[in-house]
Design a protein around this motif. Sequence first.
Motif, PDB file in Angstrom:
ATOM      1  N   ALA A   1      35.776  43.222  39.181  1.00 30.46           N
ATOM      2  CA  ALA A   1      37.112  42.803  39.616  1.00 30.46           C
ATOM      3  C   ALA A   1      37.533  43.594  40.849  1.00 30.46           C
ATOM      4  CB  ALA A   1      38.120  42.969  38.484  1.00 30.46           C
ATOM      5  N   ALA A   2      37.294  44.892  40.847  1.00 37.16           N
ATOM      6  CA  ALA A   2      37.636  45.717  42.010  1.00 37.16           C
ATOM      7  C   ALA A   2      36.843  45.271  43.234  1.00 37.16           C
ATOM      8  CB  ALA A   2      37.381  47.191  41.715  1.00 37.16           C
ATOM      9  N   MET A   3      35.550  45.006  43.052  1.00 35.82           N
ATOM     10  CA  MET A   3      34.723  44.574  44.178  1.00 35.82           C
ATOM     11  C   MET A   3      35.190  43.224  44.723  1.00 35.82           C
ATOM     12  SD  MET A   3      32.469  46.764  45.101  1.00 35.82           S
ATOM     13  CE  MET A   3      31.500  45.733  46.165  1.00 35.82           C
ATOM     14  N   LEU A   4      35.394  42.252  43.838  1.00 35.14           N
ATOM     15  CA  LEU A   4      35.693  40.892  44.274  1.00 35.14           C
ATOM     16  C   LEU A   4      37.116  40.701  44.785  1.00 35.14           C
ATOM     17  CD1 LEU A   4      33.865  38.960  41.436  1.00 35.14           C
ATOM     18  CD2 LEU A   4      33.229  38.996  43.852  1.00 35.14           C
ATOM     19  N   PHE A   5      38.074  41.412  44.194  1.00 38.03           N
ATOM     20  CA  PHE A   5      39.475  41.168  44.520  1.00 38.03           C
ATOM     21  C   PHE A   5      40.084  42.213  45.460  1.00 38.03           C
ATOM     22  CE2 PHE A   5      38.954  38.884  40.483  1.00 38.03           C
ATOM     23  CZ  PHE A   5      39.382  37.622  40.882  1.00 38.03           C
ATOM     24  N   VAL A   6      39.454  43.395  45.575  1.00 39.08           N
ATOM     25  CA  VAL A   6      40.044  44.454  46.397  1.00 39.08           C
ATOM     26  C   VAL A   6      39.072  44.933  47.473  1.00 39.08           C
ATOM     27  CG1 VAL A   6      41.109  46.743  46.378  1.00 39.08           C
ATOM     28  CG2 VAL A   6      41.487  45.190  44.446  1.00 39.08           C
TER      29      VAL A   6
ATOM     30  N   GLU B   1      35.861  44.093  48.549  1.00 37.65           N
ATOM     31  CA  GLU B   1      35.239  43.147  49.484  1.00 37.65           C
ATOM     32  C   GLU B   1      36.247  42.559  50.471  1.00 37.65           C
ATOM     33  OE1 GLU B   1      32.873  40.111  47.684  1.00 37.65           O
ATOM     34  OE2 GLU B   1      31.327  41.526  47.072  1.00 37.65           O
ATOM     35  N   PRO B   2      37.319  41.931  49.997  1.00 35.99           N
ATOM     36  CA  PRO B   2      38.208  41.286  50.969  1.00 35.99           C
ATOM     37  C   PRO B   2      38.959  42.254  51.879  1.00 35.99           C
ATOM     38  CG  PRO B   2      39.043  40.967  48.735  1.00 35.99           C
ATOM     39  CD  PRO B   2      37.715  41.643  48.624  1.00 35.99           C
ATOM     40  N   LEU B   3      39.304  43.427  51.386  1.00 37.81           N
ATOM     41  CA  LEU B   3      40.108  44.338  52.188  1.00 37.81           C
ATOM     42  C   LEU B   3      39.293  45.280  53.070  1.00 37.81           C
ATOM     43  CD1 LEU B   3      42.927  45.308  49.669  1.00 37.81           C
ATOM     44  CD2 LEU B   3      42.966  43.561  51.464  1.00 37.81           C
ATOM     45  N   PHE B   4      38.091  45.635  52.647  1.00 35.42           N
ATOM     46  CA  PHE B   4      37.336  46.652  53.367  1.00 35.42           C
ATOM     47  C   PHE B   4      35.909  46.238  53.715  1.00 35.42           C
ATOM     48  CE2 PHE B   4      40.206  48.814  50.341  1.00 35.42           C
ATOM     49  CZ  PHE B   4      41.095  49.372  51.256  1.00 35.42           C
ATOM     50  N   LEU B   5      35.176  45.791  52.725  1.00 35.62           N
ATOM     51  CA  LEU B   5      33.732  45.625  52.881  1.00 35.62           C
ATOM     52  C   LEU B   5      33.346  44.543  53.883  1.00 35.62           C
ATOM     53  CD1 LEU B   5      31.245  47.004  51.805  1.00 35.62           C
ATOM     54  CD2 LEU B   5      31.129  45.302  50.006  1.00 35.62           C
ATOM     55  N   HIS B   6      34.003  43.399  53.836  1.00 37.08           N
ATOM     56  CA  HIS B   6      33.642  42.317  54.754  1.00 37.08           C
ATOM     57  C   HIS B   6      33.833  42.741  56.211  1.00 37.08           C
ATOM     58  CE1 HIS B   6      32.643  38.988  52.127  1.00 37.08           C
ATOM     59  NE2 HIS B   6      33.527  39.499  51.284  1.00 37.08           N
ATOM     60  N   ARG B   7      34.933  43.418  56.489  1.00 39.55           N
ATOM     61  CA  ARG B   7      35.202  43.884  57.847  1.00 39.55           C
ATOM     62  C   ARG B   7      34.158  44.902  58.288  1.00 39.55           C
ATOM     63  NH1 ARG B   7      40.795  46.194  57.975  1.00 39.55           N
ATOM     64  NH2 ARG B   7      40.801  44.670  56.340  1.00 39.55           N
ATOM     65  N   ARG B   8      33.822  45.819  57.387  1.00 38.61           N
ATOM     66  CA  ARG B   8      32.850  46.851  57.724  1.00 38.61           C
ATOM     67  C   ARG B   8      31.473  46.254  57.971  1.00 38.61           C
ATOM     68  NH1 ARG B   8      28.706  49.313  56.057  1.00 38.61           N
ATOM     69  NH2 ARG B   8      28.280  51.485  56.338  1.00 38.61           N
ATOM     70  N   MET B   9      31.060  45.329  57.103  1.00 37.94           N
ATOM     71  CA  MET B   9      29.729  44.746  57.254  1.00 37.94           C
ATOM     72  C   MET B   9      29.654  43.798  58.448  1.00 37.94           C
ATOM     73  SD  MET B   9      27.910  44.360  53.688  1.00 37.94           S
ATOM     74  CE  MET B   9      27.286  45.822  52.944  1.00 37.94           C
ATOM     75  N   ALA B  10      30.763  43.156  58.796  1.00 38.72           N
ATOM     76  CA  ALA B  10      30.764  42.264  59.966  1.00 38.72           C
ATOM     77  C   ALA B  10      30.527  43.040  61.247  1.00 38.72           C
ATOM     78  CB  ALA B  10      32.082  41.504  60.035  1.00 38.72           C
ATOM     79  N   SER B  11      30.944  44.284  61.261  1.00 34.41           N
ATOM     80  CA  SER B  11      30.752  45.106  62.468  1.00 34.41           C
ATOM     81  C   SER B  11      29.697  46.190  62.240  1.00 34.41           C
ATOM     82  CB  SER B  11      32.083  45.749  62.865  1.00 34.41           C
ATOM     83  OG  SER B  11      32.532  46.607  61.834  1.00 34.41           O
ATOM     84  N   SER B  12      28.781  45.943  61.332  1.00 29.64           N
ATOM     85  CA  SER B  12      27.771  46.929  60.973  1.00 29.64           C
ATOM     86  C   SER B  12      26.850  47.250  62.142  1.00 29.64           C
ATOM     87  CB  SER B  12      26.929  46.428  59.798  1.00 29.64           C
ATOM     88  OG  SER B  12      25.890  47.341  59.518  1.00 29.64           O
ATOM     89  N   ALA B  13      26.685  48.519  62.390  1.00 27.54           N
ATOM     90  CA  ALA B  13      25.756  48.973  63.427  1.00 27.54           C
ATOM     91  C   ALA B  13      24.328  49.028  62.884  1.00 27.54           C
ATOM     92  CB  ALA B  13      26.169  50.347  63.941  1.00 27.54           C
TER      93      ALA B  13
END
Length: 154
Positions: free
Chosen positions: A100-105, A107-119
Amino acid sequence: MDDFTIARILHVVAVVMWIGGVGFVTLVVIPAIRALHPPAERLAAFHRFEGRFAVQARLWVALAGLSGFWMVWRGQMWDRFQDAQFWWMHAMLMVWLIFAAMLFVIEPLFLHRRMASSAQPARDFARLGRMHWLLILGALVAVVGAVGGSHGLF
């Protein structure tokens, strides 16, 4: 058929769809992406697939949580969380809280943004694969414990 039975049916269906999906991603999708894409493209390939699955995963995790809460509340089973014999209820709750933490908090708030700009997309994809293995193993322990425990095995 009473409300508790309906809640249990919904709970089992939700868990089957949720954990089955995680198993499919872990055992089929991630290895297929690894085999079909060069390391630098794997993370992007995973995100193209994962976007279609995320909505379903959120639905099943929410339904599992609501039905599980309903059964604990309706069955007045809160005291089980104070008894080590019911370790499997703690395991179910812990697995649910992580997902629940991964899917609702996270991923949408932090992880997607970080991985989209992954070096380092290759490193991040490898980490994603390891995390999926940990999640599916934890989920399987919880499922085995829940089925065995609810039938008096533990």
